[in-house]
Design a protein around this motif. Sequence first.
Motif, short mmCIF file in Angstrom:
data_model
loop_
_atom_site.label_atom_id
_atom_site.label_comp_id
_atom_site.label_asym_id
_atom_site.label_seq_id
_atom_site.Cartn_x
_atom_site.Cartn_y
_atom_site.Cartn_z
N PRO A 280 0.84 -1.19 0.00
CA PRO A 280 0.00 0.00 0.00
C PRO A 280 0.88 1.25 0.00
CG PRO A 280 -0.57 -1.47 1.82
CD PRO A 280 0.64 -2.03 1.18
N LEU A 281 0.41 2.30 -0.58
CA LEU A 281 1.08 3.60 -0.60
C LEU A 281 2.39 3.65 -1.34
CD1 LEU A 281 0.54 5.05 2.96
CD2 LEU A 281 -0.49 5.77 0.80
N ILE A 282 3.36 2.84 -0.95
CA ILE A 282 4.66 2.99 -1.60
C ILE A 282 4.77 2.09 -2.82
CG2 ILE A 282 5.85 3.75 0.48
CD1 ILE A 282 7.11 0.95 0.60
N GLY A 283 3.83 1.18 -3.01
CA GLY A 283 3.87 0.34 -4.20
C GLY A 283 5.13 -0.50 -4.22
N ASN A 284 5.92 -0.37 -5.29
CA ASN A 284 7.17 -1.12 -5.41
C ASN A 284 8.39 -0.25 -5.13
OD1 ASN A 284 5.33 -2.24 -8.05
ND2 ASN A 284 6.03 -3.72 -6.53
N HIS B 49 4.18 -0.32 -9.53
CA HIS B 49 3.53 0.77 -8.81
C HIS B 49 4.59 1.69 -8.22
CE1 HIS B 49 0.15 -1.97 -9.19
NE2 HIS B 49 -0.60 -0.89 -9.11
N LEU B 50 4.64 2.91 -8.74
CA LEU B 50 5.57 3.90 -8.19
C LEU B 50 4.75 4.74 -7.23
CD1 LEU B 50 7.22 4.86 -11.58
CD2 LEU B 50 7.85 3.05 -9.99
N GLY B 51 4.87 4.44 -5.95
CA GLY B 51 3.92 5.02 -5.01
C GLY B 51 2.56 4.45 -5.36
N TRP B 52 1.52 5.31 -5.41
CA TRP B 52 0.24 4.78 -5.84
C TRP B 52 0.00 5.05 -7.31
CZ3 TRP B 52 0.59 8.35 -1.83
CH2 TRP B 52 0.21 9.66 -2.14
N GLN B 53 1.07 5.37 -8.02
CA GLN B 53 0.98 5.58 -9.45
C GLN B 53 1.18 4.25 -10.19
OE1 GLN B 53 0.62 8.38 -11.82
NE2 GLN B 53 0.31 6.41 -12.81
N ARG B 54 0.11 3.77 -10.83
CA ARG B 54 0.24 2.53 -11.59
C ARG B 54 0.95 2.83 -12.91
NH1 ARG B 54 -5.30 0.18 -11.88
NH2 ARG B 54 -5.55 1.61 -13.61
N ILE C 259 6.14 11.54 -8.02
CA ILE C 259 5.33 10.43 -7.54
C ILE C 259 4.32 10.90 -6.49
CG2 ILE C 259 5.42 8.21 -6.35
CD1 ILE C 259 8.20 7.83 -7.66
N PHE C 260 4.76 11.78 -5.61
CA PHE C 260 3.87 12.29 -4.55
C PHE C 260 3.74 13.82 -4.60
CE2 PHE C 260 5.99 8.50 -2.56
CZ PHE C 260 4.87 7.69 -2.52
N PRO C 261 3.30 14.39 -5.72
CA PRO C 261 3.29 15.86 -5.84
C PRO C 261 2.44 16.51 -4.76
CG PRO C 261 1.94 14.89 -7.55
CD PRO C 261 2.64 13.75 -6.87
N THR C 262 1.30 15.88 -4.47
CA THR C 262 0.38 16.52 -3.55
C THR C 262 0.99 16.65 -2.17
OG1 THR C 262 -1.22 15.28 -4.82
CG2 THR C 262 -2.05 16.53 -2.96
#
Length: 527
Positions: free
Chosen positions: A51-55, A82-87, A232-235
Amino acid sequence: MYKGNTAGGGGPESNMDLYTVVLAGMILALLWMVRVKSRKNNLPPGPPALPLIGNLHQIDRYAPFSSFLEFSKTYGPVMTLHLGWQRTVVIAGYDAVKDAFINQADDFMGRGPLPILVKANTIYALANSNGERWHQLRRFTITTLKDFGMGRKGMEEWIQEESQHMRAYIHSLKGKPFDPTFLMSCVVANIVCCLVFCERFDYDNQQFLGLLNVLVNVLKFGCSPYGQLYNIFPTLLEYLPGRQHAVFAQIHKVRKFIGDKIQDHKDSLDPNSPRDYIDSFLIQMEKEKNNPKSEFLLDRLVGTVSNLFLAGTETTSSTLRHALLVLIKYPDIQEKMQQEIDAVIGKRTPGMQDRKSLPFSDAVVHEIQRSLDIVPFAVPHCALRDITFRGYSIPKVRPRLFQNRIDFRRFLMNCLFVCQGTKIIPLLHSVLRDEKQWVDPWSFNPNNFLDHNGNFKKNPAFMPFSAGRRACAGESLARMELFIFITSLLQDFTFSYSEGPAHIDLTPEFASFGKLPHRYNITATAR
Ligand code: HEM
Ligand SMILES: *[C@@H]1O[C@H](CO)[C@@H](O)[C@H](O)[C@H]1NC(C)=O
């Protein structure tokens, strides 16, 4: 007029405390679980994601492309990470990249949302838009580049003239060691200036140097592991303190400079004889002024010109710096090139027509680009419609990620909630090192581009500019620059390093989104 859109950074929100961050983290974890449950399947295979960090924990921060390549040995040439929650769907190896980006070109031409580019640009322009806007701006840019490559004072002449200035500057150092980084940036930025402003700047022009510095900082940030994290985590990073804010705070200077130049151009425009890119754009604007759907608008001109600077400066100048390091590391290659150049060209300034008579030099220039592998995973793409590829399905990105104007805060919220859809990455690294395509993929070896008789040998896996509809818009310009600058430098100088070739490290200093070569103080001895 561009302010306001990017105001996310400095406001009171950035002082959020730890508690808020933790809370945000928990909400995100929840969202993740909902998303994973609702995920449609038949995506390409890939390693299980946390979750969250993906791979992310399985990926080398300093060489993510190597980790991707490693994964593809297990999961095949088409895989989901998964880069973070970016598929992210990664396409690896020459065959798969060609099948996707060339044979299914229309499916794979979408540009994925890249937070750094969105933040730096504040507008959807050539490099980060899709659909009709991208189509129009791209066609216009390619045509204009071609037009200025022929007739009048063409791009080739500008490059040759710049090479004279560059050599004069190096001669003035009289063999004193110097760091070529800034000079190379100036030289290459000047070529973009010639194209868009019809003007070059002296290497000691303070305003010019100031702007270059901003570009270098943005790129350096983008290439650092921290910059990747921003993508990956802009927000999250937008609301945390850190150097990301300082980097972006300066970019308005570049836009202001471009805006002022455009105003000057308007004042002196002759519609019958465009001097440069800006003139041509202004003329097109005038032609389409009654078309409410026209893509030729002032803010897009500013955005596209800054795209040309961002995309066209550090890529080319880092390649030139890598070239110098390669020549120093392999003095026999340097000497062999000099002999070939002396025999074929002599003292005259090299031009593109000389390339076919310089097969060895041509091969070395290609091998320099192949071995540097400067953008190992290109710039992310995405599916604009649902794609079927090799039996897998790649779902399309939500269209609301591409509104007309960028409302950065809304963009960030979208990044959170729709997880930006699925990004698609052509792993150029794996193509430029494909063991089925190259004689000697892992070393520096000009024979990768030479046949047994010493003739230049093309290789379709030479894809440093990527492939397909989205491939680099400045490819022919960049190749002209590399060939003319490198050969003209070797006409005048022999390059060396005081501690000897063995101390030159060709592996990049920064390697993430882009690779930046190490910096050395090198010596140029006049020949
Ligand atoms: C050695 C030099 C260069 C390299 C290796 C390079 C490489 C690339 C790559 C890999 C892409 C992304 C392709 C993709 O999305 O699949 C790209 C895009 C782009 N490049 Fe270059 N580039 C170089 C120089 C230049 C120059 C000199 C210019 C123009 C002055 C330029 C303008 C652009 C533009 C406008 C795009 C975005 C195209 C689009 O989204 O449609 N590049 N480049
Ligand atoms: C190069 O030389 C300058 C001035 O002598 C020095 O400040 C700088 O640290 C040197 N750079 C490198 C990379 O050795």
